[in-house]
Scaffold this active site. Sequence first.
Site, PDB file in Angstrom:
ATOM      1  N   LYS A  13     -12.937  12.991  27.389  1.00 17.44           N
ATOM      2  CA  LYS A  13     -12.865  14.452  27.432  1.00 17.44           C
ATOM      3  C   LYS A  13     -11.507  14.969  26.949  1.00 17.44           C
ATOM      4  O   LYS A  13     -11.436  15.918  26.197  1.00 17.44           O
ATOM      5  CB  LYS A  13     -13.093  14.973  28.863  1.00 17.44           C
ATOM      6  CG  LYS A  13     -14.453  14.676  29.426  1.00 17.44           C
ATOM      7  CD  LYS A  13     -14.678  15.398  30.753  1.00 17.44           C
ATOM      8  CE  LYS A  13     -13.740  14.971  31.856  1.00 17.44           C
ATOM      9  NZ  LYS A  13     -13.914  13.597  32.326  1.00 17.44           N
ATOM     10  N   ARG A  88     -16.365  20.450  38.915  1.00 12.23           N
ATOM     11  CA  ARG A  88     -16.654  19.076  39.324  1.00 12.23           C
ATOM     12  C   ARG A  88     -17.598  19.026  40.517  1.00 12.23           C
ATOM     13  O   ARG A  88     -17.959  17.959  40.954  1.00 12.23           O
ATOM     14  CB  ARG A  88     -15.350  18.383  39.698  1.00 12.23           C
ATOM     15  CG  ARG A  88     -14.901  17.346  38.663  1.00 12.23           C
ATOM     16  CD  ARG A  88     -13.581  16.820  39.159  1.00 12.23           C
ATOM     17  NE  ARG A  88     -13.185  15.576  38.594  1.00 12.23           N
ATOM     18  CZ  ARG A  88     -12.295  15.438  37.619  1.00 12.23           C
ATOM     19  NH1 ARG A  88     -11.806  16.495  37.023  1.00 12.23           N
ATOM     20  NH2 ARG A  88     -11.915  14.242  37.237  1.00 12.23           N
ATOM     21  N   ARG A 127      -5.820   2.838  29.110  1.00 10.92           N
ATOM     22  CA  ARG A 127      -5.405   4.171  28.664  1.00 10.92           C
ATOM     23  C   ARG A 127      -3.915   4.391  28.933  1.00 10.92           C
ATOM     24  O   ARG A 127      -3.405   4.036  29.983  1.00 10.92           O
ATOM     25  CB  ARG A 127      -6.232   5.212  29.409  1.00 10.92           C
ATOM     26  CG  ARG A 127      -5.873   6.626  29.065  1.00 10.92           C
ATOM     27  CD  ARG A 127      -6.973   7.560  29.383  1.00 10.92           C
ATOM     28  NE  ARG A 127      -7.145   7.773  30.810  1.00 10.92           N
ATOM     29  CZ  ARG A 127      -8.032   8.636  31.310  1.00 10.92           C
ATOM     30  NH1 ARG A 127      -8.826   9.303  30.497  1.00 10.92           N
ATOM     31  NH2 ARG A 127      -8.138   8.809  32.600  1.00 10.92           N
ATOM     32  N   ARG A 160      -1.407   6.510  33.882  1.00  9.51           N
ATOM     33  CA  ARG A 160      -1.644   7.394  35.017  1.00  9.51           C
ATOM     34  C   ARG A 160      -1.783   6.583  36.290  1.00  9.51           C
ATOM     35  O   ARG A 160      -2.393   5.524  36.284  1.00  9.51           O
ATOM     36  CB  ARG A 160      -2.919   8.199  34.775  1.00  9.51           C
ATOM     37  CG  ARG A 160      -2.658   9.544  34.159  1.00  9.51           C
ATOM     38  CD  ARG A 160      -3.924  10.196  33.734  1.00  9.51           C
ATOM     39  NE  ARG A 160      -4.893  10.342  34.822  1.00  9.51           N
ATOM     40  CZ  ARG A 160      -6.024  11.034  34.699  1.00  9.51           C
ATOM     41  NH1 ARG A 160      -6.301  11.623  33.565  1.00  9.51           N
ATOM     42  NH2 ARG A 160      -6.873  11.120  35.704  1.00  9.51           N
ATOM     43  N   ARG A 171     -13.040   6.976  41.649  1.00  5.38           N
ATOM     44  CA  ARG A 171     -13.237   8.190  40.838  1.00  5.38           C
ATOM     45  C   ARG A 171     -14.652   8.211  40.263  1.00  5.38           C
ATOM     46  O   ARG A 171     -15.297   9.259  40.212  1.00  5.38           O
ATOM     47  CB  ARG A 171     -12.193   8.257  39.716  1.00  5.38           C
ATOM     48  CG  ARG A 171     -10.797   8.522  40.264  1.00  5.38           C
ATOM     49  CD  ARG A 171      -9.731   8.266  39.227  1.00  5.38           C
ATOM     50  NE  ARG A 171      -9.841   9.136  38.068  1.00  5.38           N
ATOM     51  CZ  ARG A 171      -9.268   8.891  36.904  1.00  5.38           C
ATOM     52  NH1 ARG A 171      -8.545   7.804  36.735  1.00  5.38           N
ATOM     53  NH2 ARG A 171      -9.411   9.724  35.904  1.00  5.38           N
TER      54      ARG A 171
HETATM   55  P1  AMP Z   1      -8.756  14.207  35.622  1.00  6.35           P
HETATM   56  O1  AMP Z   1      -7.421  14.308  34.950  1.00  6.35           O
HETATM   57  O2  AMP Z   1      -9.714  15.285  35.171  1.00  6.35           O
HETATM   58  O3  AMP Z   1      -9.349  12.821  35.527  1.00  6.35           O
HETATM   59  O4  AMP Z   1      -8.509  14.505  37.169  1.00  6.35           O
HETATM   60  C1  AMP Z   1      -7.685  13.663  37.954  1.00  6.35           C
HETATM   61  C2  AMP Z   1      -7.905  13.942  39.422  1.00  6.35           C
HETATM   62  O5  AMP Z   1      -7.581  15.311  39.736  1.00  6.35           O
HETATM   63  C3  AMP Z   1      -9.341  13.773  39.899  1.00  6.35           C
HETATM   64  O6  AMP Z   1      -9.642  12.419  40.200  1.00  6.35           O
HETATM   65  C4  AMP Z   1      -9.348  14.665  41.150  1.00  6.35           C
HETATM   66  O7  AMP Z   1      -8.701  14.020  42.228  1.00  6.35           O
HETATM   67  C5  AMP Z   1      -8.462  15.819  40.728  1.00  6.35           C
HETATM   68  N1  AMP Z   1      -9.248  16.921  40.104  1.00  6.35           N
HETATM   69  C6  AMP Z   1      -9.182  17.330  38.811  1.00  6.35           C
HETATM   70  N2  AMP Z   1     -10.020  18.342  38.590  1.00  6.35           N
HETATM   71  C7  AMP Z   1     -10.644  18.594  39.777  1.00  6.35           C
HETATM   72  C8  AMP Z   1     -11.656  19.499  40.182  1.00  6.35           C
HETATM   73  N3  AMP Z   1     -12.205  20.377  39.319  1.00  6.35           N
HETATM   74  N4  AMP Z   1     -12.058  19.461  41.475  1.00  6.35           N
HETATM   75  C9  AMP Z   1     -11.527  18.598  42.348  1.00  6.35           C
HETATM   76  N5  AMP Z   1     -10.586  17.684  42.033  1.00  6.35           N
HETATM   77  C10 AMP Z   1     -10.144  17.674  40.752  1.00  6.35           C
END
Ligand code: AMP
Length: 228
Positions: A13, A88, A127, A160, A171
């Site tokens: 994404k 989400r 990554r 990360r 996740r």
């Molecule tokens: P990402 O960078 O999108 O993979 O997000 C990393 C982490 O941020 C996720 O594993 C969640 O813990 C948190 N997170 C990101 N976006 C959301 C969301 N829309 N709702 C809840 N937690 C989120």
Amino acid sequence: MVLLLFGPPGSGKGTQARFITSWLTIPAISTGEMLRSEIAAQTKLGRLAEEVMAGGGLVSDELVNQMLVQRLAQPDCAGGFLLDGYPRTVSQAEFLDSLLARQGFPPAKVVHLAVQRDGLIARMSARRECPVCGQIYNLIHQPPKQKGLCDRDSTVLIRRKDDHASIIRQRLKAFDEITNPVVDYYRGPQLHEIDGNRSSPEIFEDIKELLQQALAMVRSRTKRSATP
Ligand code: AMP
């Protein structure tokens, strides 16, 4: 245009968001990136989110919705935007839909990057990203030209904190149990499925074609309604 990029962690994404945003010149908003900045700045919100994120869970709807409302109020979002990693949960999707309606935006277009699960953990473990410009690399499929350094600004690449196997599994579990139902919520004309098991440029070509059709339809509708 409001665009939602949907797909499991590691589906690409972030990479597609970068391609799309430079093509359409709309801002790409990643709630994950926003939360990581809040943690880095040790704000109240960042401190609340830190532990949950470290365990691979989801931050509460209330906190994320509040953060999003503030971001969407910025002038750069007035002409449309792309959301990566939001909504989400079904409750976030309902919140977003009513927010968009209140602000006069058309319903969002949802692009679902469908990927096979095999190899996803290996792909995510490989990554790396640039902490300065945000460019994403993959040590296997798309390594930097110089080992460990960003091609654009030579910054040392980082991994990360949540890109480690045990947390990745959490996740993915959160995605399957809580986030996947969002696809059913949007099922219908606004949902577009894209095969994400290909190279990033190939995936982008499909997304471009899809969005070009949508943009052409919007333009012809605007023209028709402007004709006396
Ligand atoms: P990402 O960078 O999108 O993979 O997000 C990393 C982490 O941020 C996720 O594993 C969640 O813990 C948190 N997170 C990101 N976006 C959301 C969301 N829309 N709702 C809840 N937690 C989120």
